[in-house]
Design a protein around this motif. Structure first.
Motif, PDB file in Angstrom:
ATOM      1  N   PRO A  87      10.151 -18.711 -10.858  1.00  0.00           N
ATOM      2  CA  PRO A  87      10.468 -20.145 -10.928  1.00  0.00           C
ATOM      3  C   PRO A  87      11.960 -20.434 -10.729  1.00  0.00           C
ATOM      4  N   LEU A  88      12.805 -19.539 -11.207  1.00  0.00           N
ATOM      5  CA  LEU A  88      14.241 -19.691 -11.024  1.00  0.00           C
ATOM      6  C   LEU A  88      14.588 -19.646  -9.535  1.00  0.00           C
ATOM      7  N   ALA A  89      14.042 -18.672  -8.836  1.00  0.00           N
ATOM      8  CA  ALA A  89      14.290 -18.548  -7.398  1.00  0.00           C
ATOM      9  C   ALA A  89      13.767 -19.773  -6.652  1.00  0.00           C
ATOM     10  N   THR A  90      12.610 -20.246  -7.031  1.00  0.00           N
ATOM     11  CA  THR A  90      12.009 -21.401  -6.355  1.00  0.00           C
ATOM     12  C   THR A  90      12.896 -22.635  -6.476  1.00  0.00           C
ATOM     13  N   THR A  91      13.344 -22.955  -7.681  1.00  0.00           N
ATOM     14  CA  THR A  91      14.178 -24.151  -7.836  1.00  0.00           C
ATOM     15  C   THR A  91      15.542 -23.975  -7.182  1.00  0.00           C
ATOM     16  N   HIS A  92      16.101 -22.777  -7.247  1.00  0.00           N
ATOM     17  CA  HIS A  92      17.422 -22.565  -6.672  1.00  0.00           C
ATOM     18  C   HIS A  92      17.390 -22.507  -5.146  1.00  0.00           C
ATOM     19  N   ALA A  93      16.247 -22.181  -4.576  1.00  0.00           N
ATOM     20  CA  ALA A  93      16.120 -22.166  -3.115  1.00  0.00           C
ATOM     21  C   ALA A  93      15.723 -23.536  -2.581  1.00  0.00           C
TER      22      ALA A  93
END
Length: 139
Positions: A87-93
Motif C-alpha cells: 500500500p505504501l508503494a501504491t500511494t507513493h507511485a
C-alpha cells in the motif's frame, strides 16, 4: 538480519514517540530524511510555507510522525515487509509520485559509520522490494 537488528537498536527513542520526533524542529535528528528542501519539493502542501515556519509546523510534524511510524513497521518486519510495503508503494507511485531515490534515508553522524551502513543496506532492501513498474510509474 544483523543490519535490521543494528538499526532497531537505535530506533527505540523514535519508536517511543513518533509525534515528538517527527518534525523538523524536534531536536532529534536520527534521520536526515526530513530536510527542508525535500519536504517542500516532494510535498506541494508544504511549498507555500516560509522556510523559517516549516520547522515546528503541525502538518509537517504530523507527516514526519507518519513516516517514522511506517519506517518503524518496515524495520520491525525485518525483511518480511510485503504486506506493509504494497500500500505504501501504491500511494507513493500513483498519488504522490515520489521517486525511489527519495526513500533512501541515512542516520546522522552521531550513530557512527556502522549504523549508517546498516540503515543504508536495510533501505536498499526495502527500495528493491518496492515494485513501481507493476504500478506504471518509473520512479
Amino acid at each position: 538480519m544483523a543490519n535490521f537488528d543494528m538499526v532497531l537498536k537505535c530506533w527505540g527513542p523514535l519508536d517511543a514517540d513518533n509525534n515528538k520526533h517527527g518534525g523538523l524542529g524536534s531536536g532529534h535528528q536520527l534521520l536526515d530524511c526530513f530536510c527542508l528542501q525535500s519536504t517542500q519539493t516532494l510535498f506541494p502542501k508544504f511549498a507555500g510555507i516560509a522556510a523559517g515556519d516549516l520547522s515546528g509546523n503541525a502538518a509537517e510534524a504530523a507527516h514526519g510522525a507518519t513516516v517514522l511510524m511506517k519506517l518503524g513497521e518496515l524495520l520491525k518486519a525485518e525483511g518480511d515487509h510485503a504486506a506493509i510495503l504494497k500500500p505504501l508503494a501504491t500511494t507513493h507511485a500513483t498519488k504522490h509520485r515520489i521517486a525511489l531515490n527519495n526513500f533512501m534515508v541515512r542516520m546522522n553522524d552521531s550513530r557512527g559509520r556502522a549504523g549508517q551502513e546498516a540503515l543504508r543496506q536495510v533501505m536498499g532492501v526495502i527500495i528493491v522490494d518496492i515494485d513501481y513498474k507493476e504500478l506504471g510509474f518509473a520512479g
